[in-house]
Design a protein around this motif. Structure first.
Motif, PDB file in Angstrom:
ATOM      1  N   GLY A   1     -72.969 -20.937  -1.165  1.00 47.11           N
ATOM      2  CA  GLY A   1     -73.067 -21.318  -2.578  1.00 47.11           C
ATOM      3  C   GLY A   1     -72.634 -20.214  -3.529  1.00 47.11           C
ATOM      4  N   PRO A   2     -73.196 -19.018  -3.397  1.00 44.50           N
ATOM      5  CA  PRO A   2     -72.764 -17.925  -4.260  1.00 44.50           C
ATOM      6  C   PRO A   2     -71.297 -17.548  -4.078  1.00 44.50           C
ATOM      7  CG  PRO A   2     -74.891 -17.415  -3.349  1.00 44.50           C
ATOM      8  CD  PRO A   2     -74.407 -18.647  -2.658  1.00 44.50           C
ATOM      9  N   GLY A   3     -70.772 -17.685  -2.849  1.00 43.72           N
ATOM     10  CA  GLY A   3     -69.357 -17.391  -2.627  1.00 43.72           C
ATOM     11  C   GLY A   3     -68.459 -18.332  -3.406  1.00 43.72           C
TER      12      GLY A   3
ATOM     13  N   ILE B   1     -78.472 -14.152  -5.745  1.00 43.96           N
ATOM     14  CA  ILE B   1     -78.948 -15.287  -4.952  1.00 43.96           C
ATOM     15  C   ILE B   1     -78.580 -15.087  -3.484  1.00 43.96           C
ATOM     16  CG2 ILE B   1     -78.692 -17.768  -4.581  1.00 43.96           C
ATOM     17  CD1 ILE B   1     -78.264 -17.995  -7.631  1.00 43.96           C
ATOM     18  N   ALA B   2     -77.382 -14.593  -3.231  1.00 42.29           N
ATOM     19  CA  ALA B   2     -76.962 -14.334  -1.850  1.00 42.29           C
ATOM     20  C   ALA B   2     -77.815 -13.244  -1.214  1.00 42.29           C
ATOM     21  CB  ALA B   2     -75.486 -13.942  -1.823  1.00 42.29           C
TER      22      ALA B   2
ATOM     23  N   ALA C   1     -74.988 -14.486  -9.439  1.00 40.94           N
ATOM     24  CA  ALA C   1     -74.640 -15.255  -8.241  1.00 40.94           C
ATOM     25  C   ALA C   1     -74.835 -14.410  -6.982  1.00 40.94           C
ATOM     26  CB  ALA C   1     -73.207 -15.758  -8.338  1.00 40.94           C
ATOM     27  N   GLU C   2     -74.467 -13.153  -7.050  1.00 44.52           N
ATOM     28  CA  GLU C   2     -74.620 -12.262  -5.888  1.00 44.52           C
ATOM     29  C   GLU C   2     -76.091 -12.013  -5.579  1.00 44.52           C
ATOM     30  OE1 GLU C   2     -73.341 -10.208  -2.688  1.00 44.52           O
ATOM     31  OE2 GLU C   2     -72.062 -11.298  -4.084  1.00 44.52           O
TER      32      GLU C   2
ATOM     33  N   SER D   1     -81.222 -14.687  -0.242  1.00 49.16           N
ATOM     34  CA  SER D   1     -81.176 -15.490   0.980  1.00 49.16           C
ATOM     35  C   SER D   1     -81.015 -14.590   2.211  1.00 49.16           C
ATOM     36  CB  SER D   1     -80.062 -16.524   0.910  1.00 49.16           C
ATOM     37  OG  SER D   1     -78.798 -15.900   0.941  1.00 49.16           O
TER      38      SER D   1
ATOM     39  N   GLY E   1     -69.447 -20.019  -6.038  1.00 56.50           N
ATOM     40  CA  GLY E   1     -69.707 -19.756  -7.454  1.00 56.50           C
ATOM     41  C   GLY E   1     -68.948 -18.550  -7.982  1.00 56.50           C
ATOM     42  N   ILE E   2     -68.905 -17.481  -7.206  1.00 60.41           N
ATOM     43  CA  ILE E   2     -68.189 -16.275  -7.627  1.00 60.41           C
ATOM     44  C   ILE E   2     -66.695 -16.561  -7.726  1.00 60.41           C
ATOM     45  CG2 ILE E   2     -67.522 -13.949  -6.884  1.00 60.41           C
ATOM     46  CD1 ILE E   2     -70.401 -13.630  -5.864  1.00 60.41           C
TER      47      ILE E   2
ATOM     48  N   GLY F   1     -75.120 -17.820   1.562  1.00 59.07           N
ATOM     49  CA  GLY F   1     -73.901 -17.109   1.178  1.00 59.07           C
ATOM     50  C   GLY F   1     -72.795 -18.041   0.738  1.00 59.07           C
TER      51      GLY F   1
ATOM     52  N   MET G   1     -71.293 -12.943 -12.197  1.00 58.82           N
ATOM     53  CA  MET G   1     -71.094 -12.647 -10.782  1.00 58.82           C
ATOM     54  C   MET G   1     -72.294 -11.911 -10.198  1.00 58.82           C
ATOM     55  SD  MET G   1     -67.155 -11.559 -10.345  1.00 58.82           S
ATOM     56  CE  MET G   1     -65.854 -12.764 -10.269  1.00 58.82           C
TER      57      MET G   1
END
Length: 68
Positions: free
Chosen positions: A17-19, A57-58, A54-55, A61, A21-22, A15, A51
């Motif tokens: 990395g995507p956070g 990917i979260a 990226a989300e 995970s 990134g967003i 969470g 976005m």
């Protein structure tokens, strides 16, 4: 279903990395809108697609953390 320590670490790192990134995507989109407001429709559409990736990917995970 029980989340182990490993699952918690996976969810936290997955969470983070995507956070970041967003946040960067949103910041750069606002910067682009400030420089070129006429292109707002195109910029916002591309921002939402980025976005979404990226989300995703979260979410992957998080699912992996529950499976672990």
């Amino acid at each position: 279903m029980e989340i182990t320590v490993t699952g918690g670490i996976i969810a936290a790192i997955g969470g983070l990395g995507p956070g970041i990134g967003i946040g960067l995507i949103g910041a750069k989109a606002l910067e682009a809108l400030g420089r070129n407001p006429e292109a707002s429709g195109r910029i916002i559409a591309i921002m939402f697609v980025a976005m979404g990736f990226a989300e995703a990917i979260a979410i992957y995970s998080l699912v992996f953390a529950f499976l672990k």
